[in-house]
Every structure is written in C-alpha cells, then in structure tokens.
Design a protein around this motif. Structure first.
Motif, PDB file in Angstrom:
ATOM      1  N   GLU A  25       0.834  -1.213   0.000  1.00 59.60           N
ATOM      2  CA  GLU A  25       0.000   0.000   0.000  1.00 59.60           C
ATOM      3  C   GLU A  25       0.865   1.259   0.000  1.00 59.60           C
ATOM      4  O   GLU A  25       2.035   1.226   0.381  1.00 59.60           O
ATOM      5  CB  GLU A  25      -0.898   0.029   1.246  1.00 59.60           C
ATOM      6  N   VAL A  26       0.214   2.373  -0.381  1.00 55.65           N
ATOM      7  CA  VAL A  26       0.870   3.674  -0.246  1.00 55.65           C
ATOM      8  C   VAL A  26      -0.005   4.573   0.621  1.00 55.65           C
ATOM      9  O   VAL A  26      -1.231   4.451   0.604  1.00 55.65           O
ATOM     10  CB  VAL A  26       1.106   4.356  -1.622  1.00 55.65           C
TER      11      VAL A  26
ATOM     12  N   ALA B 112       7.217  -3.805   0.342  1.00 58.10           N
ATOM     13  CA  ALA B 112       7.021  -4.431  -0.972  1.00 58.10           C
ATOM     14  C   ALA B 112       6.262  -3.542  -1.957  1.00 58.10           C
ATOM     15  O   ALA B 112       5.901  -3.993  -3.039  1.00 58.10           O
ATOM     16  CB  ALA B 112       6.306  -5.783  -0.844  1.00 58.10           C
ATOM     17  N   ALA B 113       6.017  -2.289  -1.599  1.00 56.36           N
ATOM     18  CA  ALA B 113       5.381  -1.373  -2.564  1.00 56.36           C
ATOM     19  C   ALA B 113       6.496  -0.703  -3.361  1.00 56.36           C
ATOM     20  O   ALA B 113       7.360  -0.047  -2.781  1.00 56.36           O
ATOM     21  CB  ALA B 113       4.541  -0.340  -1.829  1.00 56.36           C
ATOM     22  N   THR B 114       6.474  -0.893  -4.658  1.00 59.50           N
ATOM     23  CA  THR B 114       7.604  -0.446  -5.481  1.00 59.50           C
ATOM     24  C   THR B 114       7.211   0.539  -6.591  1.00 59.50           C
ATOM     25  O   THR B 114       8.066   1.109  -7.245  1.00 59.50           O
ATOM     26  CB  THR B 114       8.269  -1.670  -6.164  1.00 59.50           C
ATOM     27  N   GLN B 115       5.885   0.707  -6.809  1.00 57.16           N
ATOM     28  CA  GLN B 115       5.477   1.494  -7.985  1.00 57.16           C
ATOM     29  C   GLN B 115       5.538   3.003  -7.748  1.00 57.16           C
ATOM     30  O   GLN B 115       5.563   3.777  -8.695  1.00 57.16           O
ATOM     31  CB  GLN B 115       4.053   1.106  -8.389  1.00 57.16           C
TER      32      GLN B 115
ATOM     33  N   MET C  22      -3.925   3.374  -0.051  1.00 54.05           N
ATOM     34  CA  MET C  22      -4.418   2.740  -1.280  1.00 54.05           C
ATOM     35  C   MET C  22      -3.491   1.591  -1.643  1.00 54.05           C
ATOM     36  O   MET C  22      -2.266   1.740  -1.555  1.00 54.05           O
ATOM     37  CB  MET C  22      -4.338   3.744  -2.442  1.00 54.05           C
ATOM     38  N   PRO C  23      -4.052   0.452  -2.108  1.00 49.41           N
ATOM     39  CA  PRO C  23      -3.170  -0.580  -2.665  1.00 49.41           C
ATOM     40  C   PRO C  23      -2.510  -0.042  -3.932  1.00 49.41           C
ATOM     41  O   PRO C  23      -3.201   0.549  -4.766  1.00 49.41           O
ATOM     42  CB  PRO C  23      -4.130  -1.740  -2.986  1.00 49.41           C
ATOM     43  N   GLU C  24      -1.214  -0.209  -4.049  1.00 51.90           N
ATOM     44  CA  GLU C  24      -0.554   0.402  -5.224  1.00 51.90           C
ATOM     45  C   GLU C  24      -0.984  -0.248  -6.533  1.00 51.90           C
ATOM     46  O   GLU C  24      -0.837   0.332  -7.600  1.00 51.90           O
ATOM     47  CB  GLU C  24       0.969   0.383  -5.068  1.00 51.90           C
ATOM     48  N   ASP C  25      -1.547  -1.476  -6.454  1.00 52.12           N
ATOM     49  CA  ASP C  25      -2.060  -2.134  -7.669  1.00 52.12           C
ATOM     50  C   ASP C  25      -3.472  -1.682  -8.001  1.00 52.12           C
ATOM     51  O   ASP C  25      -4.044  -2.118  -9.012  1.00 52.12           O
ATOM     52  CB  ASP C  25      -2.082  -3.665  -7.472  1.00 52.12           C
TER      53      ASP C  25
END
Ligand SMILES: NC(=O)c1ccc[n+]([C@@H]2O[C@H](COP(=O)([O-])OP(=O)(O)OC[C@H]3O[C@@H](n4cnc5c(N)ncnc54)[C@H](OP(=O)(O)O)[C@@H]3O)[C@@H](O)[C@H]2O)c1
Length: 319
Positions: free
Chosen positions: A29-30, A82-85, A109-112
């Motif tokens: 998440e971010v 593990a959020a990389t975007q 928010m989920p980054e996906d």
C-alpha cells in the motif's frame, strides 16, 4: 488527521469532522496526503444508503466504512513493505477501490489499485474527475462507440454527462448534447457538435436517428427515447429508471438478442485511471468545477449535490 465521519446513515447532518489516527500503509500500500477530493452522487447515495439494497453491501444497520469519498488527488507520503510502484513525493490521483476513504486528510491505497501518477503540470483539483469519467467510459465501452457513430447525451452538464461528451469526441463520435439553456455554451466548449436546450425543445421529437442515446441525468426513459434510435441503436442510463426498469430492460435485451438497452455496472481499475491520465495529459478530458468547499464544510457540499443542480464537479479541498 481530520476526516468527515458518518457513524450512521442519513442526511448530511449526520456528518462530523473528527480527529482520528492517521492510517499506516500495509504491505503493498501507499499512504497519500489528500489535497483534493469531491462529493459526488456516489457519495450522497452512500451517505443515505439509497437505494436501500446498498445496505446489503455497505452494512445493514450502520455503515461498515465510516469515511466516504471516491475521487482523490494528493501526494504519496510513505510506502508500505514491498510497494515499489510509487515513491514519497509522487503526485497521484485515482479512485478509492470501494468508494470509501477520500474524505480525509490521509488515505491508504493498494498500489495495484486504481491509482496513477498525475500528469505533470496538472493541479490537484483538475485531477478529481474520476467518478464522472469512470461512469461515462463504462457506458461508452458498453456501446462500443466508434468513429462516426452518432450519440445523443441527455443531461450533458453533470459530472457523467460532461465526461461522456469529451470522451465521445475522443472516440471520434458525432455528439448531440441535451442541456438546459444555461449550459449550452459549456456543452459547445466540450466539443458537442450539436446542442439542444431541453427547456425550449422536446429532444425526443427531433427528426434525427442515433446509434446511441445515453441518459446521463437519470431523468428520461428508454420508452421516451426509443424513437430516436436507429434500428441497430442502443440506450443506456445512469439510473435504474422508474421501478428499476433499466435492469429488466437490459435483461430482456440480452435474452431477446436485440441489445436495445445496456445497463453496465462500472468497475474501476488501474487501467481505467491510466487511461484517464493519458486523456488528461493530451487535453481530451478536463475537469469542470462548479463549487469548492473546505473539508470542514463538506455537509454543505453534500446539500448542494443533493439539489441535482451541480455542473460537473463539487470539489473538497484540505486546508
Ligand atoms: N447511485 C449512485 O451511486 C450514482 C452514482 C453516480 C451517479 N448516479 C446517477 O447519475 C446521474 C448523473 O450524476 P452526475 O453526478 O453526473 O450529475 P448530477 O448531479 O445528477 O447532474 C446534475 C446536472 O443535471 C442537469 N439536469 C437536471 N435535471 C435535468 C433534466 N431534467 N434534464 C437534463 N439535465 C438535467 C443539471 O442542470 P440543469 O438543472 O440546469 O439542467 C445539472 O447540471 C444522477 O441521476 C445520479 O443519480 C448515481
């Protein structure tokens, strides 16, 4: 952080501005500092839990989620494991996955999920057109709108109608926009090829046939618009229609194979938000902002949205 909280369903009077703990991003998440959000028809229906069957999803007696808010634009403040975007400082916009959480100073928010980088140079308040564009694109995709198709958009001055006119032009269609006199110039400025003032003329009586008719205001019916359709044409609407008829008409259309009525359910995604980013970047899609309210005055924003008179977006900004 400050947030607009509704512990119970009801009128805008039930909203309270509360101080609650800032959320922390979980893995994937971010954490976003929200700079701009909106109050839209999705929020006002969710606040009152109307129609009633919404409660089977949102909570039978009380809302499961107590912070509403679908559209957001803001800055990434932190990222979870593990959020990389995205990285802190990124300017992002999007739609909360289940329509909750954006009426607050911070949001996870989920980054996906439906989140993307903002087009460079765009102001935060220009990026919160997601609700209208999301619905509009759902209907246009259901129509499979193509260049040279003729589409009539009734109620082209609401959030959905405004986005529908702009996206229909992007798809290359010929657009007739039906609005009140006060919105004729707006409709022209959005690119409509023809405009009709519904207060001066009954648009259902015009001598023209369309591939598609979209009721973007939920104020007409298939039975009134049927004669405007070509023999292969289709109708869609933003609302259920009298006695929920649009659901039954869609069902009947798919069983009979004539596809005269389509009533798609919108589903947001990262692909949608990425599409909106490109459309905003290229100038195909722009936000029309009606009124601006501070988060503290969000109940007044809901009251205004409930009048059904807004033009485009009602914006909420954080102080
Ligand atoms: N259930 C949900 O969760 C949900 C979510 C989103 C949208 N919706 C539905 O989608 C519809 C559109 O929503 P929106 O946010 O785009 O806009 P909206 O707030 O419903 O649109 C308001 C606009 O519609 C125009 N309008 C009002 N009466 C009209 C009429 N009889 N004919 C043509 N235009 C009319 C108004 O201008 P004038 O009064 O000057 O014409 C105003 O500019 C609504 O009916 C809403 O219920 C439902």
């Amino acid at each position: 952080m400050k947030a607009a909280v509704n512990q119970i369903y009801g009128s805008p009077d039930v909203l309270q501005i509360c101080r609650i703990p800032k959320p922390a991003p979980k893995a994937g998440e971010v954490l976003i500092q929200v700079h701009a959000t909106t109050v839209g028809r999705t929020d006002s229906c969710a606040l009152r839990a109307q129609p009633f069957f919404m409660r089977f999803v949102s909570g039978l007696r009380r809302p499961k989620h107590t912070i509403l808010g679908l559209d957001f634009a803001g800055t990434v403040e932190a990222v979870g494991d593990a959020a990389t975007q995205f990285t802190p400082g990124d300017r992002v916009f999007g739609l909360t996955p289940d329509g909750h959480g954006a009426h607050a100073e911070y949001l996870c928010m989920p980054e996906d999920g439906p989140i993307a980088l903002m087009p460079s140079g765009l102001q935060f308040e220009q990026a919160v057109l997601g609700e209208g564009a999301w619905y509009a694109d759902t209907y246009l995709n259901a129509f499979q709108l193509k260049p040279d198709h003729k589409i009539l958009i009734y109620g082209a001055s609401g959030a959905i109608g405004i986005a529908a006119v702009q996206l229909s032009k992007y798809y290359g269609a010929e657009v007739t926009a039906v609005v009140a006199e006060r919105h004729l110039n707006l409709a022209r400025s959005l690119g409509a090829d023809r405009v009709i003032d519904y207060t001066a003329e009954d648009f259902t009586k015009i001598n023209e046939r369309f591939d598609f008719v979209l009721d973007a205001a939920g104020k007409t019916t298939f039975f009134r618009c049927n004669r405007l359709l070509k023999s292969t044409g289709a109708f869609s609407a933003t609302d259920l229609g009298p006695w929920g008829q649009n659901i039954f008409l869609e069902l009947w259309s798919s069983i009979s194979g004539n596809h005269r009525v389509v009533f798609p359910m919108p589903k947001s995604s990262k692909a949608l938000v990425e599409f909106l980013r490109v459309r905003m970047e290229s100038g195909d899609l722009r936000a029309i902002i009606d009124k601006r309210y501070a988060l503290e005055d969000i109940a007044d924003a809901y009251r205004y949205v409930e009048t059904g008179e807004k033009t485009g977006i009602v914006l909420i900004y954080m102080q």
